[in-house]
Motif scaffolding. Structure first.
Motif, PDB file in Angstrom:
ATOM      1  N   UNK A   1      50.351  67.907  42.263  1.00  0.00           N
ATOM      2  CA  UNK A   1      51.977  69.072  41.948  1.00  0.00           C
ATOM      3  C   UNK A   1      50.878  69.972  40.422  1.00  0.00           C
ATOM      4  N   UNK A   2      51.280  70.887  40.855  1.00  0.00           N
ATOM      5  CA  UNK A   2      50.743  72.031  40.356  1.00  0.00           C
ATOM      6  C   UNK A   2      51.994  72.041  38.602  1.00  0.00           C
ATOM      7  N   UNK A   3      51.353  72.446  37.486  1.00  0.00           N
ATOM      8  CA  UNK A   3      52.422  72.734  36.566  1.00  0.00           C
ATOM      9  C   UNK A   3      53.831  73.475  37.107  1.00  0.00           C
ATOM     10  N   UNK A   4      53.526  74.651  37.738  1.00  0.00           N
ATOM     11  CA  UNK A   4      55.530  74.873  38.485  1.00  0.00           C
ATOM     12  C   UNK A   4      56.456  73.609  38.737  1.00  0.00           C
ATOM     13  N   UNK A   5      56.018  72.958  39.577  1.00  0.00           N
ATOM     14  CA  UNK A   5      56.242  71.719  40.361  1.00  0.00           C
ATOM     15  C   UNK A   5      56.227  70.330  39.147  1.00  0.00           C
ATOM     16  N   UNK A   6      55.729  70.396  38.169  1.00  0.00           N
ATOM     17  CA  UNK A   6      56.244  69.962  37.619  1.00  0.00           C
ATOM     18  C   UNK A   6      57.113  70.072  35.984  1.00  0.00           C
ATOM     19  N   UNK A   7      57.229  71.346  35.628  1.00  0.00           N
ATOM     20  CA  UNK A   7      58.058  71.593  34.810  1.00  0.00           C
ATOM     21  C   UNK A   7      59.904  71.414  35.717  1.00  0.00           C
ATOM     22  N   UNK A   8      59.839  72.035  37.222  1.00  0.00           N
ATOM     23  CA  UNK A   8      61.132  71.418  37.778  1.00  0.00           C
ATOM     24  C   UNK A   8      61.188  70.465  38.042  1.00  0.00           C
ATOM     25  N   UNK A   9      59.785  69.717  38.587  1.00  0.00           N
ATOM     26  CA  UNK A   9      60.446  68.431  38.470  1.00  0.00           C
ATOM     27  C   UNK A   9      61.150  67.454  37.173  1.00  0.00           C
ATOM     28  N   UNK A  10      60.779  67.798  35.962  1.00  0.00           N
ATOM     29  CA  UNK A  10      61.359  67.099  34.602  1.00  0.00           C
ATOM     30  C   UNK A  10      62.985  67.267  34.375  1.00  0.00           C
ATOM     31  N   UNK A  11      63.112  69.138  34.830  1.00  0.00           N
ATOM     32  CA  UNK A  11      63.950  69.512  34.774  1.00  0.00           C
ATOM     33  C   UNK A  11      65.102  68.887  35.657  1.00  0.00           C
ATOM     34  N   UNK A  12      64.108  68.900  37.034  1.00  0.00           N
ATOM     35  CA  UNK A  12      65.466  67.939  37.749  1.00  0.00           C
ATOM     36  C   UNK A  12      65.460  66.082  37.029  1.00  0.00           C
ATOM     37  N   UNK A  13      64.608  65.827  36.850  1.00  0.00           N
ATOM     38  CA  UNK A  13      64.872  63.708  36.666  1.00  0.00           C
ATOM     39  C   UNK A  13      66.077  64.218  34.752  1.00  0.00           C
ATOM     40  N   UNK A  14      65.843  65.602  33.688  1.00  0.00           N
ATOM     41  CA  UNK A  14      66.781  65.340  32.757  1.00  0.00           C
ATOM     42  C   UNK A  14      68.258  65.666  33.563  1.00  0.00           C
TER      43      UNK A  14
END
Length: 195
Positions: free
Chosen positions: A1-14
């Motif tokens: 998981x790259x940094x963009x996918x990580x950031x998108x994933x974190x937004x999704x969790x929120x």
């Protein structure tokens, strides 16, 4: 998981876990300060970024059904939410900081060099804890036959022998599993986990 996918994933969790639980009226656990709760939420978002939308929705429903506190109006602690998340959608091997760290460590390098890395990976998936000396001994014993079989197949190939289709398939699966372990070790090294 790259940094963009990580950031998108974190937004999704929120968006799909944290906000819906707050809308249901769940408040921070009474044992945490506001700052500690915010850190817990930030950590949860980072750790659960790998989850799919459907599984986050399932986790939200499950967490909402298990509130804590005297009045049952408090967020469950992160450890409980992470346990439930692992049951709903276990993190991939490359998403696990533990698995990355083990394979970046000397233990993982030894497993790769000696051919028992797939068995180490299997053990880590099951136990989700750093293997001690006793566990490593058991892993090596369980891997013994596979390691010997691979050595035999490789030796026969160097002599020019033909493999049966079954042997050829087994070898391909074994090499694929070892390669997966190598990729995990590289990710762990990139994370700074190399000891």
């Amino acid at each position: 998981m790259d940094s963009t996918e990580q950031a998108d994933g974190e937004k999704k969790v929120k968006q799909l876990l944290i906000k819906p639980l707050e809308r249901r009226g769940l408040a921070k656990p009474s044992s945490l300060t506001k700052a500690q709760f915010e850190e817990m939420v930030q950590d949860l978002c980072a750790r659960l970024a790998y989850m799919t939308e459907a599984n986050l929705a399932a986790l939200e429903e499950h967490a909402a059904g298990h509130p804590t506190g005297k009045d049952k109006d408090r967020f469950p602690i992160a450890n409980r939410i992470l346990e439930w998340a692992a049951q709903i959608q276990p993190p991939g091997d490359d998403a696990s900081p533990l698995i990355r760290a083990v394979f970046a460590n000397q233990l993982g390098r030894d497993a790769l060099d000696s051919g028992w890395a797939p068995e180490l990976l299997f053990e880590l998936r099951q136990s989700r804890k750093w293997p001690g000396a006793w566990a490593v001994k058991g892993i090596k014993e369980r891997a013994h036959d596979a390691v010997r079989r691979m050595e035999d197949i490789e030796y026969r190939l160097t002599r020019g022998d033909e493999l049966t289709p079954t042997e050829s398939d087994w070898r391909a699966r074994r090499l694929s599993a070892i390669e997966k372990c190598r990729r995990i070790a590289q990710l762990g090294a990139q994370d700074g986990g190399k000891a």
